[in-house]
Design an enzyme around this catalytic site. Structure first.
Site, mmCIF file in Angstrom:
data_model
loop_
_atom_site.group_PDB
_atom_site.id
_atom_site.type_symbol
_atom_site.label_atom_id
_atom_site.label_comp_id
_atom_site.label_asym_id
_atom_site.label_seq_id
_atom_site.Cartn_x
_atom_site.Cartn_y
_atom_site.Cartn_z
ATOM 1 N N GLN A 175 4.428 14.657 -37.041
ATOM 2 C CA GLN A 175 3.898 16.006 -36.929
ATOM 3 C C GLN A 175 2.590 16.099 -37.716
ATOM 4 O O GLN A 175 2.559 15.814 -38.923
ATOM 5 C CB GLN A 175 4.905 17.034 -37.459
ATOM 6 C CG GLN A 175 4.314 18.395 -37.779
ATOM 7 C CD GLN A 175 3.745 19.122 -36.559
ATOM 8 O OE1 GLN A 175 4.106 18.823 -35.429
ATOM 9 N NE2 GLN A 175 2.861 20.076 -36.797
ATOM 10 N N HIS B 18 -2.205 21.918 -38.081
ATOM 11 C CA HIS B 18 -3.550 22.373 -37.722
ATOM 12 C C HIS B 18 -4.546 22.128 -38.858
ATOM 13 O O HIS B 18 -4.199 22.123 -40.028
ATOM 14 C CB HIS B 18 -3.538 23.859 -37.317
ATOM 15 C CG HIS B 18 -2.964 24.799 -38.343
ATOM 16 N ND1 HIS B 18 -2.745 26.119 -38.090
ATOM 17 C CD2 HIS B 18 -2.557 24.611 -39.628
ATOM 18 C CE1 HIS B 18 -2.254 26.710 -39.157
ATOM 19 N NE2 HIS B 18 -2.121 25.808 -40.099
#
Length: 238
Positions: A136, A139
């Protein structure tokens, strides 16, 4: 290849879009690209030459360099995890996530990994970086060149990695953290403070590996000593 290509997409004749794949309007696909079955190339996405998208890859709001490999189920360009609580209404409000993901050349991303698009800066991945399965990347993250991210690594939003950084399996980096180049982080470690010097790090919170090992040895010696004290007390009571 039998896939669906919008009439306003720019697809090189040598590219292959397999059956079940979709290329949206405004997308640009360079020569010798393979878009595997079930994959989606979203509007205004660009994919560089010789890149391979395996089955069920989803690309949106991103630009991909040349000679990349994305394995099954990779997702790039979806919204990052950004929310706040409105002090007036008490409701959860979504923060705008309107920027892109920029991927260099010769990058490989393993199956099921996700890269969120930026909110205040583009999310970037440098040339020759290799990312394992189920990683993962939040942003606004910046990853340098030639980095290695092993399985189950998680990068919090807005963190910055230099070049040649290695994150071993299940390690994690807190949001807004900076890690310099030439750093290796051991498996299951947690980086919650900036790392400003190259070297090996381990533990939670992550420390220079030698210091972490000394702490482990001292803790074991202390446990053995306390166990002996407990046994001596038991003997005295008898």
């Amino acid at each position: 290849g039998g896939g669906q290509v919008h009439c306003d997409a720019d697809v090189d004749p040598s590219a292959v879009v397999e059956i079940g794949a979709v290329v949206h309007a405004g997308a640009k696909i360079a020569g010798l690209v393979l878009v595997g079955s079930g994959s989606v190339v979203g509007p205004a996405v660009s994919v560089g030459a010789n890149t391979v998208l395996h089955y069920n890859v989803a690309l949106s709001h991103c630009d991909i360099g040349e000679s990349c490999i994305f394995h099954h189920g990779v997702c790039l360009g979806q919204d990052g995890f950004g929310f706040l609580v409105d002090p007036k209404t008490g409701e959860v409000v979504k923060k705008p996530q309107e920027l892109r993901v920029l991927v260099g050349s010769h990058v490989e991303i393993g199956a099921g990994s996700c890269v969120d698009r930026g909110s205040w800066r583009d999310t970037t991945i440098g040339d020759h970086t290799k990312i394992d399965n189920l990683v993962q990347i939040g942003h606004n993250v910046h990853i340098g060149k030639c980095c290695f991210l092993c399985g189950h690594v998680a990068l919090g939003g807005s963190c910055t990695l230099g070049d040649y950084v290695v994150l071993a399996g299940k390690s994690a980096v807190k949001d807004h953290i900076k890690i310099v180049s030439q750093v290796r982080v051991a498996a299951k470690s947690g980086v919650i403070n900036d790392i400003t010097a190259p070297g090996d790090y381990a533990g939670f919170p992550a420390l220079p590996a030698r210091e972490w090992r000394r702490q482990i040895v001292e803790a074991r010696r202390r446990d053995r000593f306390l166990n002996r004290v407990d046994l001596d007390q038991v003997g005295d009571n008898e």
